[in-house]
Design an enzyme around this catalytic site. Sequence first.
Site, PDB file in Angstrom:
ATOM      1  CE  LYS A  91      -2.252  -1.335   3.668  1.00 26.18           C
ATOM      2  NZ  LYS A  91      -1.756  -2.729   3.797  1.00 26.18           N
ATOM      3  CB  THR A  92       3.798   2.312   1.993  1.00 30.39           C
ATOM      4  OG1 THR A  92       3.094   2.187   3.239  1.00 30.39           O
ATOM      5  CG2 THR A  92       4.709   3.522   2.064  1.00 30.39           C
ATOM      6  CG  ASP A 136       0.417   3.368   6.929  1.00 32.28           C
ATOM      7  OD1 ASP A 136      -0.525   2.694   6.451  1.00 32.28           O
ATOM      8  OD2 ASP A 136       1.464   2.852   7.362  1.00 32.28           O
ATOM      9  CB  THR A 185      -4.604  -3.179   8.285  1.00 31.00           C
ATOM     10  OG1 THR A 185      -4.752  -2.502   9.554  1.00 31.00           O
ATOM     11  CG2 THR A 185      -3.204  -2.924   7.746  1.00 31.00           C
ATOM     12  NE  ARG A 244       6.054  -4.441   5.181  1.00 29.63           N
ATOM     13  CZ  ARG A 244       5.044  -3.742   5.693  1.00 29.63           C
ATOM     14  NH1 ARG A 244       4.498  -4.109   6.831  1.00 29.63           N
ATOM     15  NH2 ARG A 244       4.579  -2.687   5.048  1.00 29.63           N
TER      16      ARG A 244
END
Length: 376
Positions: A91-92, A136, A185, A244
């Site tokens: 997302k980032t 975020d 999230t 990640r």
Amino acid sequence: MSQDSTRATESEVEGPLGAQEQAYAESRAILAVDADGDDRAVEAALRPRHLGEVIGQERVCEQLSLVLEAARRRGGAPDHVLLSGPPGLGKTTLAMIIAGEMSSPLRLTSGPAITHAGDLAAILSGMNDGDVLFVDEIHRMSRPAEEMLYLAMEDFRVDVIIGKGPGATAIPLEIPPFTLVGATTRAGLLPGPLRDRFGFTAHMDFYSAAELEQVLHRSARLLGVPLRPEGATEVAGRSRGTPRIANRLLRRVRDYAQVRADGVVTREIADAALAVYEVDQEGLDRLDRAVLDALLRRFGGGPVGLSTLAVAVGEEPETVEEVAEPFLVRAGLLARTPRGRVATAAAWAHLGLAVPRHAAVPGSHPSLFDGDAAAG
């Protein structure tokens, strides 16, 4: 709001992200000192810089490319974007790509950092025409800040309150058109009025093993790690469908290969390295296996309450619920029921244990006296 307060709640990336060649040059410069640098710098260097580099999430990238291209042709700012999904899926990275594709500065902040409406007003007052603001964990913003954001997203205006009580005065402050990119999230925790103000919403899905192998090969090239196809398959299979985690495991396998082997990541090296770091064949780590072990060996497979299970493994209930349980449930090893946590037949098989006849397995029909026995 002072300038120091603005710095405390946001960080700004000045200017466009640059051309692809410059991005790769910067990545190589960071990775050249990887052995002495921190993992955050390495992870940032491994991020894709434009939509063409993104592996996986094909539908989201296609939809987003249409939104950005249409905005470029109109010569205006793209609609506000909401990205939802589990952590670690990009997302980032997509927020940074949006700024790069629009050749716009990117401002970064987070929901927990915006505790007052004044914090948000300080950030918005410093926005320029076409800037991209990334928030975020946007669902964790304070309620006064959310209400201020409603007006800013629709009318590009905020009302700053001066004074208190009957003498308070609202001063309207016009802000240039900007693009808000929110990441969460837990999309269900977003208020409806805020969620409806986003012009484009996207949900990030977990990656397949084949997509993770592509991610690993790309990262290995940037890191200069000799990665064999079977080694990539081994690491990808234990990465929980999350890029990640895949990149983190790759770096740890690289360390093992450099210290205890010839530096080449093969299946055998990956298996040995991940055994050292306590990541098993299904991607379960020490906490995951501790939860399953306690549930099976101490409580006969459940049902057992969350607090009791957390005490048994020596962790806080929030840690068990937010860190261990999501993957265990998704992997089909644990189920949440009204009576408590229950292990599935797959959990017994994973630990090499036979399912007891008295074990409560999800999907089975409880007897008439199960409720009385649990109460006793």
